[in-house]
Design an enzyme around this catalytic site. Structure first.
Site, PDB file in Angstrom:
ATOM      1  N   ASP A  17      32.048   1.444  80.807  1.00  0.00           N
ATOM      2  CA  ASP A  17      31.229   1.283  82.011  1.00  0.00           C
ATOM      3  C   ASP A  17      31.805   2.125  83.149  1.00  0.00           C
ATOM      4  OD1 ASP A  17      29.226  -0.756  83.612  1.00  0.00           O
ATOM      5  OD2 ASP A  17      30.963  -0.179  84.815  1.00  0.00           O
TER       6      ASP A  17
ATOM      7  N   TYR B 113      32.378   6.395  91.074  1.00  0.00           N
ATOM      8  CA  TYR B 113      33.788   6.263  90.672  1.00  0.00           C
ATOM      9  C   TYR B 113      34.467   7.635  90.595  1.00  0.00           C
ATOM     10  CZ  TYR B 113      32.370   1.593  88.902  1.00  0.00           C
ATOM     11  OH  TYR B 113      31.865   0.331  88.755  1.00  0.00           O
TER      12      TYR B 113
ATOM     13  N   LYS C  85      25.904   4.553  86.685  1.00  0.00           N
ATOM     14  CA  LYS C  85      25.092   3.929  87.746  1.00  0.00           C
ATOM     15  C   LYS C  85      24.667   4.928  88.812  1.00  0.00           C
ATOM     16  CE  LYS C  85      28.125  -0.035  87.018  1.00  0.00           C
ATOM     17  NZ  LYS C  85      29.472   0.533  86.844  1.00  0.00           N
TER      18      LYS C  85
ATOM     19  N   HIS D  51      23.075   0.872  91.337  1.00  0.00           N
ATOM     20  CA  HIS D  51      24.397   0.303  91.625  1.00  0.00           C
ATOM     21  C   HIS D  51      24.367  -0.855  92.629  1.00  0.00           C
ATOM     22  CE1 HIS D  51      28.875   1.639  91.382  1.00  0.00           C
ATOM     23  NE2 HIS D  51      28.783   0.348  91.525  1.00  0.00           N
TER      24      HIS D  51
END
Ligand code: A2P
Length: 277
Positions: A48, A53, A78, A111
């Site tokens: 994930d 990120y 996401k 998200h």
């Protein structure tokens, strides 16, 4: 539900592993690649990540290094909030695919429910789903009223809602609502409450001792016995393995109640009603 099996079937029929590796805050590409290839070598089938990120390249590199076939991996990423505001959803999705070096994801999530934008984002997500470049689409950090807005659109029902969930924030009402609508609940920061001393909590420690398991394993087992997919983050090879090793014991109803009673509605992350990013 048979929690000895290690996957759930989503509302469109595809299978999702109960445990995946989370890589939030793994900001170095090589660190992300190492964690992902370690996890895949240890038997994980689910990773994930998220555009925000900043480690999608590392995740893709880790998948390649592992030698595990793409079709054996359940890969989630996401859609970031800023893209919901600009509306360039397709470009952002393609960018995620390109960074990871893949031509599809298994799950693409909105998200956060960006106010006045998330329904338009869902329209775009449905087109991506139609294009078959995402095997399932879903949302993250959606509360019941956000989900009601999406369901009222009458299109694709989200396959998954991923939200903060751990013994101090057990999210019972949201979990039950999701299940009643065929939306699979998924816990982020399942071990996040460790920073509030949860691994030292008397109830958790005594349950862990009883089964010869760690507090982290007990908490992750509690997730899956509630029918919740869980994605603990770790970059430590020993803990990566430990977190998957939860399919050889079962918590009793009393154990489950003892852990349920630790709920304080206490978050470690942002609140979907008040987030500002
Ligand atoms: P590390 O990467 O050094 O293992 P969450 O994903 O729930 O937010 O929690 C992640 C945090 O918990 C990270 O700081 C991670 O550190 C730590 N962690 C992950 N697995 C375990 C475990 N089995 N035991 C203790 N700490 C863990």
């Amino acid at each position: 539900m048979n929690t000895q099996t290690n996957f759930v079937t989503l509302n469109n029929g595809i299978k999702m592993p109960y445990v995946g590796l989370g890589v939030f805050r793994v900001t170095q590409q090589d660190e992300a690649a190492a964690a992902v290839s370690e996890a895949l070598a240890s038997g994980y089938k689910s990773i994930d990540t998220a555009a925000i990120y900043g480690n999608e390249e590392g995740v893709g590199a880790g998948i390649k290094q592992s030698g595990v076939k793409r079709e054996e991996i359940f890969l989630t990423t996401k859609l970031w909030n800023e893209v919901q505001r600009t509306g360039n959803v397709y470009d952002a999705f393609q960018e995620s695919l390109d960074k990871m070096g893949v031509d599809y994801v298994d799950l693409y999530l909105i998200h956060w429910p960006v106010k006045e934008k998330y329904c338009a984002s869902w329209e775009a997500m449905m087109k991506i789903y139609e294009s078959k470049r995402a095997r399932a689409i879903g949302v993250s950090n959606f509360n019941i009223h956000h989900l009601e807005d999406i369901l009222a659109m009458g299109g694709v029902v989200p396959a998954v809602n991923q939200f903060e969930c751990h013994p101090q924030l057990s999210q019972t009402e949201l979990t039950d609502y999701c299940k009643s609508k065929g939306i699979q609940p998924e816990a982020w920061s399942p071990l996040g409450a460790a920073k509030n001393g949860l691994f030292e909590n008397e109830a958790i420690v005594s349950i862990a001792k009883k089964y010869g398991k760690s507090p982290a394993q007990v908490i992750l087992r509690w997730d899956i016995q509630r029918g919740i997919v869980t994605i603990p983050k770790s970059t430590n090879p020993g803990r990566i393995k430990e977190n998957l090793n939860i399919f050889d014991f079962s918590l009793t109803d009393d154990d489950m109640s003892a852990i349920n009673s630790l709920n304080e509605n206490k978050r470690v992350g942002s609140d979907p009603e008040t987030f500002t990013f």
